[in-house]
Design a protein around this motif. Structure first.
Motif, PDB file in Angstrom:
ATOM      1  N   MET A 145      14.183  18.190  -0.515  1.00  0.00           N
ATOM      2  CA  MET A 145      12.896  17.734  -0.985  1.00  0.00           C
ATOM      3  C   MET A 145      13.097  16.744  -2.127  1.00  0.00           C
ATOM      4  SD  MET A 145      10.644  19.225   0.822  1.00  0.00           S
ATOM      5  CE  MET A 145      10.375  20.664   1.794  1.00  0.00           C
ATOM      6  N   ASN A 146      12.148  15.841  -2.256  1.00  0.00           N
ATOM      7  CA  ASN A 146      12.151  14.845  -3.320  1.00  0.00           C
ATOM      8  C   ASN A 146      10.875  15.010  -4.130  1.00  0.00           C
ATOM      9  OD1 ASN A 146      14.502  13.321  -2.201  1.00  0.00           O
ATOM     10  ND2 ASN A 146      13.071  13.050  -0.517  1.00  0.00           N
ATOM     11  N   TYR A 147      10.985  14.798  -5.441  1.00  0.00           N
ATOM     12  CA  TYR A 147       9.843  14.957  -6.336  1.00  0.00           C
ATOM     13  C   TYR A 147       9.778  13.750  -7.257  1.00  0.00           C
ATOM     14  CZ  TYR A 147      10.219  19.678  -4.615  1.00  0.00           C
ATOM     15  OH  TYR A 147      10.276  20.765  -3.786  1.00  0.00           O
ATOM     16  N   PHE A 148       8.603  13.142  -7.347  1.00  0.00           N
ATOM     17  CA  PHE A 148       8.440  12.003  -8.238  1.00  0.00           C
ATOM     18  C   PHE A 148       6.988  11.844  -8.644  1.00  0.00           C
ATOM     19  CE2 PHE A 148       8.534  10.514  -3.857  1.00  0.00           C
ATOM     20  CZ  PHE A 148       7.463   9.643  -3.756  1.00  0.00           C
ATOM     21  N   SER A 149       6.788  11.047  -9.680  1.00  0.00           N
ATOM     22  CA  SER A 149       5.438  10.802 -10.187  1.00  0.00           C
ATOM     23  C   SER A 149       5.209   9.303 -10.294  1.00  0.00           C
ATOM     24  CB  SER A 149       5.243  11.457 -11.557  1.00  0.00           C
ATOM     25  OG  SER A 149       6.067  10.833 -12.522  1.00  0.00           O
ATOM     26  N   GLN A 150       3.936   8.930 -10.377  1.00  0.00           N
ATOM     27  CA  GLN A 150       3.541   7.541 -10.548  1.00  0.00           C
ATOM     28  C   GLN A 150       2.306   7.496 -11.437  1.00  0.00           C
ATOM     29  OE1 GLN A 150       1.661   5.698  -7.206  1.00  0.00           O
ATOM     30  NE2 GLN A 150       1.885   3.652  -8.024  1.00  0.00           N
ATOM     31  N   PHE A 151       2.362   6.699 -12.492  1.00  0.00           N
ATOM     32  CA  PHE A 151       1.193   6.488 -13.336  1.00  0.00           C
ATOM     33  C   PHE A 151       0.357   5.365 -12.733  1.00  0.00           C
ATOM     34  CE2 PHE A 151      -0.948   4.293 -16.882  1.00  0.00           C
ATOM     35  CZ  PHE A 151      -1.768   5.333 -17.286  1.00  0.00           C
ATOM     36  N   TRP A 152      -0.954   5.581 -12.631  1.00  0.00           N
ATOM     37  CA  TRP A 152      -1.862   4.592 -12.061  1.00  0.00           C
ATOM     38  C   TRP A 152      -2.814   4.146 -13.163  1.00  0.00           C
ATOM     39  CZ3 TRP A 152      -1.588   1.952  -7.739  1.00  0.00           C
ATOM     40  CH2 TRP A 152      -2.711   1.262  -7.283  1.00  0.00           C
ATOM     41  N   ASP A 153      -2.666   2.888 -13.588  1.00  0.00           N
ATOM     42  CA  ASP A 153      -3.441   2.386 -14.729  1.00  0.00           C
ATOM     43  C   ASP A 153      -4.712   1.643 -14.321  1.00  0.00           C
ATOM     44  OD1 ASP A 153      -2.244   0.129 -13.732  1.00  0.00           O
ATOM     45  OD2 ASP A 153      -1.450  -0.554 -15.650  1.00  0.00           O
ATOM     46  N   GLU A 154      -5.353   2.149 -13.293  1.00  0.00           N
ATOM     47  CA  GLU A 154      -6.644   1.627 -12.851  1.00  0.00           C
ATOM     48  C   GLU A 154      -7.568   2.806 -12.593  1.00  0.00           C
ATOM     49  OE1 GLU A 154      -6.429  -1.091  -9.557  1.00  0.00           O
ATOM     50  OE2 GLU A 154      -4.577  -1.983 -10.307  1.00  0.00           O
ATOM     51  N   ASN A 155      -8.845   2.594 -12.816  1.00  0.00           N
ATOM     52  CA  ASN A 155      -9.829   3.633 -12.505  1.00  0.00           C
ATOM     53  C   ASN A 155     -10.078   3.671 -11.008  1.00  0.00           C
ATOM     54  OD1 ASN A 155     -10.242   4.344 -15.207  1.00  0.00           O
ATOM     55  ND2 ASN A 155     -11.796   2.783 -15.473  1.00  0.00           N
ATOM     56  N   ARG A 156     -10.604   4.771 -10.539  1.00  0.00           N
ATOM     57  CA  ARG A 156     -11.029   4.875  -9.156  1.00  0.00           C
ATOM     58  C   ARG A 156     -12.111   3.833  -8.886  1.00  0.00           C
ATOM     59  NH1 ARG A 156     -10.551  10.530  -6.839  1.00  0.00           N
ATOM     60  NH2 ARG A 156     -12.269   9.826  -5.558  1.00  0.00           N
ATOM     61  N   ASP A 157     -12.261   3.453  -7.637  1.00  0.00           N
ATOM     62  CA  ASP A 157     -13.272   2.471  -7.253  1.00  0.00           C
ATOM     63  C   ASP A 157     -14.422   3.174  -6.534  1.00  0.00           C
ATOM     64  OD1 ASP A 157     -14.485   0.018  -6.932  1.00  0.00           O
ATOM     65  OD2 ASP A 157     -13.342  -0.499  -5.130  1.00  0.00           O
ATOM     66  N   ASP A 158     -14.953   4.239  -7.168  1.00  0.00           N
ATOM     67  CA  ASP A 158     -16.048   4.991  -6.571  1.00  0.00           C
ATOM     68  C   ASP A 158     -16.872   5.631  -7.678  1.00  0.00           C
ATOM     69  OD1 ASP A 158     -14.531   7.158  -7.443  1.00  0.00           O
ATOM     70  OD2 ASP A 158     -13.915   7.789  -5.440  1.00  0.00           O
ATOM     71  N   GLU A 159     -17.717   6.575  -7.325  1.00  0.00           N
ATOM     72  CA  GLU A 159     -18.594   7.200  -8.317  1.00  0.00           C
ATOM     73  C   GLU A 159     -17.839   8.060  -9.328  1.00  0.00           C
ATOM     74  OE1 GLU A 159     -19.076   9.952  -4.636  1.00  0.00           O
ATOM     75  OE2 GLU A 159     -18.582   7.857  -5.005  1.00  0.00           O
ATOM     76  N   TYR A 160     -16.536   8.261  -9.114  1.00  0.00           N
ATOM     77  CA  TYR A 160     -15.718   9.039 -10.044  1.00  0.00           C
ATOM     78  C   TYR A 160     -14.848   8.146 -10.936  1.00  0.00           C
ATOM     79  CZ  TYR A 160     -17.180  12.433  -6.578  1.00  0.00           C
ATOM     80  OH  TYR A 160     -17.943  13.197  -5.728  1.00  0.00           O
ATOM     81  N   ALA A 161     -15.191   6.881 -11.056  1.00  0.00           N
ATOM     82  CA  ALA A 161     -14.406   5.931 -11.855  1.00  0.00           C
ATOM     83  C   ALA A 161     -14.274   6.375 -13.302  1.00  0.00           C
ATOM     84  CB  ALA A 161     -15.028   4.543 -11.772  1.00  0.00           C
ATOM     85  N   ASP A 162     -15.254   7.120 -13.810  1.00  0.00           N
ATOM     86  CA  ASP A 162     -15.197   7.556 -15.205  1.00  0.00           C
ATOM     87  C   ASP A 162     -14.158   8.664 -15.426  1.00  0.00           C
ATOM     88  OD1 ASP A 162     -16.695   9.478 -13.818  1.00  0.00           O
ATOM     89  OD2 ASP A 162     -18.025   9.854 -15.515  1.00  0.00           O
ATOM     90  N   TRP A 163     -13.470   9.123 -14.389  1.00  0.00           N
ATOM     91  CA  TRP A 163     -12.387  10.085 -14.556  1.00  0.00           C
ATOM     92  C   TRP A 163     -11.217   9.461 -15.307  1.00  0.00           C
ATOM     93  CZ3 TRP A 163     -11.654  13.169  -9.375  1.00  0.00           C
ATOM     94  CH2 TRP A 163     -12.818  13.899  -9.104  1.00  0.00           C
ATOM     95  N   GLY A 164     -11.101   8.118 -15.244  1.00  0.00           N
ATOM     96  CA  GLY A 164     -10.048   7.411 -15.970  1.00  0.00           C
ATOM     97  C   GLY A 164      -8.769   7.228 -15.172  1.00  0.00           C
ATOM     98  N   PHE A 165      -7.751   6.748 -15.878  1.00  0.00           N
ATOM     99  CA  PHE A 165      -6.441   6.523 -15.273  1.00  0.00           C
ATOM    100  C   PHE A 165      -5.891   7.847 -14.761  1.00  0.00           C
ATOM    101  CE2 PHE A 165      -5.561   2.757 -18.379  1.00  0.00           C
ATOM    102  CZ  PHE A 165      -6.558   2.034 -17.769  1.00  0.00           C
ATOM    103  N   SER A 166      -4.825   7.783 -13.945  1.00  0.00           N
ATOM    104  CA  SER A 166      -4.295   9.002 -13.345  1.00  0.00           C
ATOM    105  C   SER A 166      -2.781   8.952 -13.210  1.00  0.00           C
ATOM    106  CB  SER A 166      -4.924   9.230 -11.971  1.00  0.00           C
ATOM    107  OG  SER A 166      -4.725   8.089 -11.150  1.00  0.00           O
ATOM    108  N   THR A 167      -2.203  10.124 -13.104  1.00  0.00           N
ATOM    109  CA  THR A 167      -0.788  10.261 -12.767  1.00  0.00           C
ATOM    110  C   THR A 167      -0.710  11.051 -11.473  1.00  0.00           C
ATOM    111  OG1 THR A 167      -0.168  10.247 -15.104  1.00  0.00           O
ATOM    112  CG2 THR A 167       1.474  11.046 -13.539  1.00  0.00           C
ATOM    113  N   TRP A 168       0.036  10.510 -10.544  1.00  0.00           N
ATOM    114  CA  TRP A 168       0.185  11.110  -9.221  1.00  0.00           C
ATOM    115  C   TRP A 168       1.557  11.758  -9.126  1.00  0.00           C
ATOM    116  CZ3 TRP A 168      -3.203   9.664  -4.879  1.00  0.00           C
ATOM    117  CH2 TRP A 168      -4.325   8.972  -5.307  1.00  0.00           C
TER     118      TRP A 168
END
Length: 85
Positions: free
Chosen positions: A1-24
């Motif tokens: 198995m492989n494990y990794f993360s990615q930081f996303w420095d953009e807001n969602r493009d929907d009604e949940y945009a105010d959730w802010g940036f995210s880490t996946w």
């Protein structure tokens, strides 16, 4: 198995945009298929998807192959992933 993360420095493009940036966070197998996925948003909302829970009203499990290089991600440990899971 492989494990990794990615930081996303953009807001969602929907009604949940105010959730802010995210880490996946991803767990992939040796064929680079995403088995589990976690998204942690700036407002502390967390979404989780796997093969048994592939989607909900907020999003869904990544389809197709994904590697750490595809998303310019950072390797993480299995333990770090499962602390969030």
């Amino acid at each position: 198995m492989n494990y990794f993360s990615q930081f996303w420095d953009e807001n969602r493009d929907d009604e949940y945009a105010d959730w802010g940036f995210s880490t996946w966070y991803f767990e992939t197998n040796d064929a680079d298929e995403v088995l589990k996925q976690i998204t942690v948003y700036k407002n502390e909302k967390v979404t989780k998807y796997d093969l048994e829970n592939q989607e909900d009203e907020f999003g869904g499990l990544c389809e197709g192959a994904l590697t750490i290089d595809d998303c310019d991600g950072d390797e993480i440990s299995k333990e770090e992933f499962y602390k969030l899971w």
